[in-house]
Design an enzyme around this catalytic site. Structure first.
Site, mmCIF file in Angstrom:
data_model
loop_
_atom_site.group_PDB
_atom_site.id
_atom_site.type_symbol
_atom_site.label_atom_id
_atom_site.label_comp_id
_atom_site.label_asym_id
_atom_site.label_seq_id
_atom_site.Cartn_x
_atom_site.Cartn_y
_atom_site.Cartn_z
ATOM 1 N N CYS A 1 -49.638 -75.120 -59.379
ATOM 2 C CA CYS A 1 -50.804 -75.219 -60.258
ATOM 3 C C CYS A 1 -51.402 -76.619 -60.138
ATOM 4 O O CYS A 1 -50.693 -77.574 -59.798
ATOM 5 C CB CYS A 1 -50.401 -74.953 -61.710
ATOM 6 S SG CYS A 1 -49.979 -73.222 -61.982
ATOM 7 N N CYS B 1 -54.231 -71.705 -60.179
ATOM 8 C CA CYS B 1 -53.825 -71.891 -61.570
ATOM 9 C C CYS B 1 -53.959 -73.347 -62.005
ATOM 10 O O CYS B 1 -54.029 -74.251 -61.178
ATOM 11 C CB CYS B 1 -52.394 -71.387 -61.789
ATOM 12 S SG CYS B 1 -51.169 -72.089 -60.681
#
Ligand code: N1C
Length: 268
Positions: A87, A169
């Site tokens: 992420c 993400c």
């Protein structure tokens, strides 16, 4: 009289389509890049089977009508090249190909699609086949606008860009070009595919960097209505948006190339 008849089958192969043909040595380049990426650049992926990946790539378009390519054709290839990126590391770009890749080249912890296995393998290549033959067409391939949209390379980039966005993400970044009229373009892969496939639960925010070419025009900046269009699309999807003009770390990369420009010599 006979000579004329014998001559006709020897006419050079005509260009069927308006786009560039398959890149010479396509299958060798695909295999070589796959091994370079998995064995040298990212050894954590050394278990990937490049032989299978190469075969799945060829099977996605060989012996098929190059105007009838589909997402389905690339499913096995996508499965074999699946890869997770952490992420907060995804970098999108639109009309800023070079600069965005220069940025992630220095920031080895960040990933554009071309810094993942699938994008690395296909970057800059052209390919297509033909329904009536098991060979690649090295003469010509369908051009997106002049021939057909559903050609093997356009469908490929749409399909892999969609997956890249779905997998993103955290805080994700996009490098935009503020020196052209379509700084944000709803018809680009970024505007048409990627922003619509970010998952609101996974992506907390899109951080845009609007970069201006050194010595170039300032067509748009973060305060332009065109950037508001992007912000609006994201707000409807519950993804927050922040924007910064001429992000310094990326501006420094531009300055490496233009050390003598006045905007690069200030110490502030
Ligand atoms: O249409 P774009 O830019 O907005 O596409 C860029 C956007 C990036 O965020 C990437 O994740 O979409 C992804 N992507 C590629 O990674 C890519 N590599 C090479 C989309 N297209 C890609 N290409 C080729 O460049 C492809 O042939 C496509 O048509 C162009 C798009 O470039 P763009 O208009 O500057």
């Amino acid at each position: 009289v006979v000579v004329g008849v014998l001559k006709w089958p020897r006419t050079p192969p005509h260009r069927e389509w308006n786009g560039t043909g398959t890149t010479p040595h396509f299958s060798e380049i695909v295999l070589g890049r796959c091994y370079t990426y998995t064995q040298v650049l990212r050894p954590e992926l050394r278990h990937k089977d490049c032989g299978q990946i190469g075969k799945a790539f060829m099977n996605a378009f060989l012996s098929k009508d190059p105007c009838n390519s589909s997402e389905q054709d690339y499913q096995l290839l996508l499965k074999l090249t699946n890869q997770t990126t952490p992420c907060h590391t995804n970098v999108f770009w639109s009309k800023s190909n070079q600069l965005a890749h220069q940025y992630t080249r220095v920031r080895q912890d960040m990933f554009t699609l071309e810094d993942t296995l699938m994008g690395y393998i296909a970057d800059g290549l052209d390919w297509c086949g033909d329904a009536g033959s098991s060979e690649m067409n090295y003469q010509s391939c369908p051009h997106r606008r002049k021939d057909c949209i559903n050609n093997p390379t356009s469908v490929f980039w749409d399909t892999v860009s969609k997956r890249f966005a779905e997998n993103a993400c955290g805080v994700v970044q996009v490098v935009l070009n503020g020196s052209i009229s379509n700084t944000f373009d709803e018809n680009s892969t970024f505007g048409r595919v990627e922003i619509h496939n970010l998952h609101p639960g996974k992506v907390s925010r899109l951080q845009a960097w609007v970069m201006h070419d050194i010595g170039g025009v300032h067509s748009h900046s973060c305060s332009s209505p065109i950037i508001n269009d992007l912000k609006f699309i994201l707000s409807k999807r519950n993804i927050s948006f922040t924007c910064q003009d001429d992000y310094r770390p990326i501006k420094f990369l531009q300055c490496v190339k233009n050390p003598d420009h006045s905007s690069c010599s200030s110490i502030i």
